[in-house]
Design a protein around this motif. Structure first.
Motif, short mmCIF file in Angstrom:
data_model
loop_
_atom_site.label_atom_id
_atom_site.label_comp_id
_atom_site.label_asym_id
_atom_site.label_seq_id
_atom_site.Cartn_x
_atom_site.Cartn_y
_atom_site.Cartn_z
N PRO A 248 -6.78 -9.50 -4.93
CA PRO A 248 -6.67 -8.04 -4.92
C PRO A 248 -6.11 -7.41 -3.65
O PRO A 248 -6.01 -6.20 -3.58
N TRP B 261 -1.27 -10.15 -9.77
CA TRP B 261 -2.67 -10.27 -10.22
C TRP B 261 -2.78 -11.29 -11.36
O TRP B 261 -3.70 -12.11 -11.38
N HIS C 17 -3.05 6.04 -1.10
CA HIS C 17 -3.53 6.04 -2.48
C HIS C 17 -4.48 4.86 -2.65
O HIS C 17 -4.35 3.85 -1.95
N TYR D 110 -5.63 1.41 -3.63
CA TYR D 110 -4.74 0.26 -3.80
C TYR D 110 -4.86 -0.31 -5.21
O TYR D 110 -5.94 -0.46 -5.75
N ARG D 111 -3.70 -0.64 -5.78
CA ARG D 111 -3.63 -1.32 -7.07
C ARG D 111 -2.65 -2.47 -6.92
O ARG D 111 -1.50 -2.27 -6.57
N GLN D 112 -3.14 -3.67 -7.20
CA GLN D 112 -2.31 -4.86 -7.07
C GLN D 112 -1.19 -4.87 -8.11
O GLN D 112 -1.34 -4.33 -9.20
N ASP D 113 -0.07 -5.47 -7.76
CA ASP D 113 1.03 -5.68 -8.69
C ASP D 113 0.51 -6.48 -9.88
O ASP D 113 -0.17 -7.49 -9.70
N SER D 114 0.82 -6.05 -11.09
CA SER D 114 0.28 -6.69 -12.30
C SER D 114 0.66 -8.16 -12.41
O SER D 114 -0.16 -8.99 -12.80
N SER E 178 -12.14 -0.70 -13.29
CA SER E 178 -10.79 -0.18 -13.52
C SER E 178 -10.17 -0.84 -14.73
O SER E 178 -10.66 -1.84 -15.21
N GLU F 295 0.86 -1.18 0.00
CA GLU F 295 0.00 0.00 0.00
C GLU F 295 0.89 1.22 0.00
O GLU F 295 1.96 1.22 0.61
#
Length: 174
Positions: A56, A50, A41, A43-47, A174, A32
């Motif tokens: 997630p 994922w 911010h 949260y956006r998981q590592d590509s 998203s 995070e």
């Protein structure tokens, strides 16, 4: 719009088939990110995480192949992506190294996981291609909706709301 569980399983199986015998792969979820003091911010998981898991949440670790780090010849891991997790992993390895005289065997090699993973991600499965097709249709619909809604004197945030409405209406967050 979701990817089915079987697709994630297929990806993990394919990656494991490419790894050398007696290896282990370790991936950490994206950390995070703090925006300021007590606000983070979104949260956006590592590509890559994922891509293999569909999970997630933050503070997760994925380990492929049974067993632990001890006794493995090599560890597939991307050093330098997450300094905090790098430190934890190297701490585990150093603990094993301290016990070499008692028969513990630390891994002898670290291999960059991203090389295998990013080559895999270049080629899309039928499920991925269909998901991309759906995303393109939703995006095109959002652009059409925004073009139909635009009027002189309209604020940008009002146009953005029309655009986002179309995404949300189709379950594309998203």
């Amino acid at each position: 719009m979701t990817i089915r569980l079987q697709e994630f399983q297929r990806r993990r199986r394919e990656l494991m088939e490419q790894m050398e015998p007696n290896s282990i792969a370790i991936l950490a979820a994206a950390p995070e990110r703090t925006r300021n003091r007590d606000v983070e911010h979104p949260y956006r998981q590592d590509s890559d995480f994922w891509y293999l898991s569909g999970f997630p949440e933050a503070e997760a670790v994925m380990v492929l192949l049974p067993g632990l780090v001890e006794g493995r010849e090599r560890v597939y891991y991307d050093l330098g992506r997450d300094a905090a997790f790098d430190s934890r992993l190297m701490g585990w390895v150093n603990t094993i190294r301290e016990r070499v005289r008692t028969g513990a065997q630390p891994p002898g090699e670290f291999v960059a996981l991203s090389h295998l993973l990013h080559d895999m991600r270049l080629f899309k499965s039928k499920a991925e291609t269909e998901l991309m097709r759906q995303a393109a249709q939703i995006s095109a619909g959002a652009h059409v909706r925004a073009m139909q809604a635009v009027r002189p004197g309209m604020y940008e945030y009002q146009l953005e709301a029309e655009y986002l409405h179309e995404f949300m209406r189709h379950g594309a967050r998203s």
